[in-house]
Scaffold this active site. Structure first.
Site, mmCIF file in Angstrom:
data_model
loop_
_atom_site.group_PDB
_atom_site.id
_atom_site.type_symbol
_atom_site.label_atom_id
_atom_site.label_comp_id
_atom_site.label_asym_id
_atom_site.label_seq_id
_atom_site.Cartn_x
_atom_site.Cartn_y
_atom_site.Cartn_z
ATOM 1 N N GLU A 63 35.087 44.170 26.336
ATOM 2 C CA GLU A 63 36.076 43.947 25.267
ATOM 3 C C GLU A 63 35.543 42.858 24.335
ATOM 4 O OE1 GLU A 63 39.548 42.508 27.367
ATOM 5 O OE2 GLU A 63 38.381 40.964 28.385
ATOM 6 N N HIS A 102 27.574 27.228 37.079
ATOM 7 C CA HIS A 102 28.740 26.764 37.856
ATOM 8 C C HIS A 102 28.438 26.687 39.344
ATOM 9 C CE1 HIS A 102 31.614 28.086 34.391
ATOM 10 N NE2 HIS A 102 31.153 26.881 34.219
HETATM 11 P P1 NAD Z 1 36.051 36.193 32.971
HETATM 12 O O1 NAD Z 1 36.745 36.779 34.161
HETATM 13 O O2 NAD Z 1 36.772 35.148 32.206
HETATM 14 O O3 NAD Z 1 35.627 37.360 31.944
HETATM 15 C C1 NAD Z 1 34.923 38.508 32.349
HETATM 16 C C2 NAD Z 1 34.672 39.358 31.123
HETATM 17 O O4 NAD Z 1 33.824 40.445 31.495
HETATM 18 C C3 NAD Z 1 35.936 39.965 30.532
HETATM 19 O O5 NAD Z 1 35.882 39.883 29.116
HETATM 20 C C4 NAD Z 1 35.902 41.423 31.019
HETATM 21 O O6 NAD Z 1 36.544 42.319 30.137
HETATM 22 C C5 NAD Z 1 34.407 41.666 31.045
HETATM 23 N N1 NAD Z 1 33.962 42.690 32.002
HETATM 24 C C6 NAD Z 1 34.467 42.983 33.220
HETATM 25 N N2 NAD Z 1 33.726 43.934 33.819
HETATM 26 C C7 NAD Z 1 32.739 44.248 32.950
HETATM 27 C C8 NAD Z 1 31.640 45.161 32.997
HETATM 28 N N3 NAD Z 1 31.399 45.938 34.063
HETATM 29 N N4 NAD Z 1 30.812 45.212 31.930
HETATM 30 C C9 NAD Z 1 31.019 44.426 30.848
HETATM 31 N N5 NAD Z 1 32.046 43.557 30.744
HETATM 32 C C10 NAD Z 1 32.881 43.453 31.792
HETATM 33 O O7 NAD Z 1 34.655 35.676 33.493
HETATM 34 P P2 NAD Z 1 33.795 34.447 33.002
HETATM 35 O O8 NAD Z 1 33.770 34.407 31.528
HETATM 36 O O9 NAD Z 1 32.514 34.526 33.748
HETATM 37 O O10 NAD Z 1 34.617 33.176 33.494
HETATM 38 C C11 NAD Z 1 35.121 33.118 34.814
HETATM 39 C C12 NAD Z 1 34.630 31.925 35.638
HETATM 40 O O11 NAD Z 1 34.923 32.219 37.004
HETATM 41 C C13 NAD Z 1 33.158 31.772 35.584
HETATM 42 O O12 NAD Z 1 32.923 30.506 35.176
HETATM 43 C C14 NAD Z 1 32.635 31.962 37.015
HETATM 44 O O13 NAD Z 1 32.134 30.740 37.509
HETATM 45 C C15 NAD Z 1 33.810 32.257 37.856
HETATM 46 N N6 NAD Z 1 33.750 33.594 38.519
HETATM 47 C C16 NAD Z 1 32.597 33.988 39.139
HETATM 48 C C17 NAD Z 1 32.531 35.224 39.729
HETATM 49 C C18 NAD Z 1 31.251 35.630 40.393
HETATM 50 O O14 NAD Z 1 30.470 34.763 40.810
HETATM 51 N N7 NAD Z 1 30.957 36.932 40.490
HETATM 52 C C19 NAD Z 1 33.639 36.073 39.705
HETATM 53 C C20 NAD Z 1 34.815 35.636 39.097
HETATM 54 C C21 NAD Z 1 34.838 34.380 38.483
#
Ligand code: NAD
Length: 267
Positions: free
Chosen positions: A231, A125
């Site tokens: 989860e 992304h």
């Molecule tokens: P999501 O927020 O949809 O899902 C995150 C998942 O990770 C959840 O199921 C949650 O329970 C789990 N989770 C959270 N902390 C965790 C941990 N410490 N260990 C294991 N599991 C954990 O995220 P997604 O599926 O990546 O989709 C979100 C979209 O938003 C992505 O496409 C991304 O581009 C963007 N995004 C990016 C960032 C970043 O760059 N850090 C942050 C937020 C969103």
């Protein structure tokens, strides 16, 4: 959980070509919120998700207004300049150095895999520290343009010096197509691997969530698919993953690294 960690280490040692897919969950332990976890940005502010759908249509209709709004809006993910990789990122880069992991395909835009030392990273992304020409896909470091100067001189949007196309943020917005070079690399990696870790993603964002399905059903050879997530996800429920190691990536991935070292060199 202990047995699954041992199993994952054994599966990894037996594998020929292992890759990892990652999502926002691997970066929460660095202090970056995810979107859909219990404390996620969308979970807490659904209106912010609605507004996020407006970004790409705005870019296509009025790229100058897109850039002006972007320059005025703080990042939803906080100050990414000052955030550090966590043990989950370092574990994946350690596996790459050990020759056990060939590639990371991440949905994250935060650059933390690269900062932790991983060499082969596909930013599915995009990357918030880069800009991308919307016509020819050339990436620029964000410092390549003085965006505030361009704004003052009424010269937004930035233009590509390779092809004259309009430059946007490299990050892929809702409804924006995934850049073609990224699609090609990701499909190649998903088709080639015989082991796939899927770390910290809710696996509901498409087309990214097709990659595990491609690895599972897209070829004759069996692929071991291991989820590491706080989860269960649709990949767990649909039995796309062979098993889920439920917990934090920053705790589980380093334990897998330790177990791989122990099995590979029992002395
Ligand atoms: P999501 O927020 O949809 O899902 C995150 C998942 O990770 C959840 O199921 C949650 O329970 C789990 N989770 C959270 N902390 C965790 C941990 N410490 N260990 C294991 N599991 C954990 O995220 P997604 O599926 O990546 O989709 C979100 C979209 O938003 C992505 O496409 C991304 O581009 C963007 N995004 C990016 C960032 C970043 O760059 N850090 C942050 C937020 C969103």
């Amino acid at each position: 959980m202990e047995n699954f960690i041992k199993q994952a280490a054994m599966d990894l040692i037996r594998s020929r070509y292992a890759i990892a897919l990652t999502g926002a969950g691997i970066s929460t332990e660095s202090g970056i919120p995810d979107f859909r976890g219990p404390s996620g940005v969308w979970t807490k502010d659904p209106e912010a998700e609605r507004r996020a759908y407006e970004r790409f249509p705005q870019f296509t209709v009025d790229p100058k207004a897109y850039w002006e709004e972007r320059l005025d809006s703080p990042s939803l993910l906080g100050d990414l300049d000052n955030i550090m990789p966590n043990p989950g990122h370092y574990a994946l880069s350690a596996l790459e150095k050990m020759g056990r992991l060939q590639c990371v395909i991440t949905q994250n835009v935060d650059n933390l895999h690269q900062r932790s030392g991983s060499q082969y990273v596909v930013d599915y992304h995009g990357n918030t520290f880069k800009l991308r020409c919307f016509s020819c896909n050339v990436r620029y470091a964000q410092e390549a343009f003085d965006l505030e100067l361009l704004r003052r001189e009424n010269e937004l949007p930035p233009m590509c010096d390779q092809c004259g196309g309009i430059v946007k943020s490299d990050t892929v917005h809702f409804t924006e197509p995934i850049p073609s070079d990224v699609v090609t690399k990701s499909v190649e990696e998903a088709s080639r691997c015989d082991l796939m870790f899927i770390c910290g993603t809710s696996a509901v964002v498409y087309p990214f969530a097709n990659l595990p399905r491609m690895a599972k059903y897209g070829k004759d050879e069996a692929t071991v698919i291991i989820e590491i997530n706080a989860e269960p996800t649709p990949l767990t429920d649909d039995r796309i993953s062979d098993y889920l190691i439920q917990g934090k990536t920053g705790e589980i991935l380093p334990r897998i690294v330790e177990e791989v070292k122990r099995l590979a060199d029992p002395h």
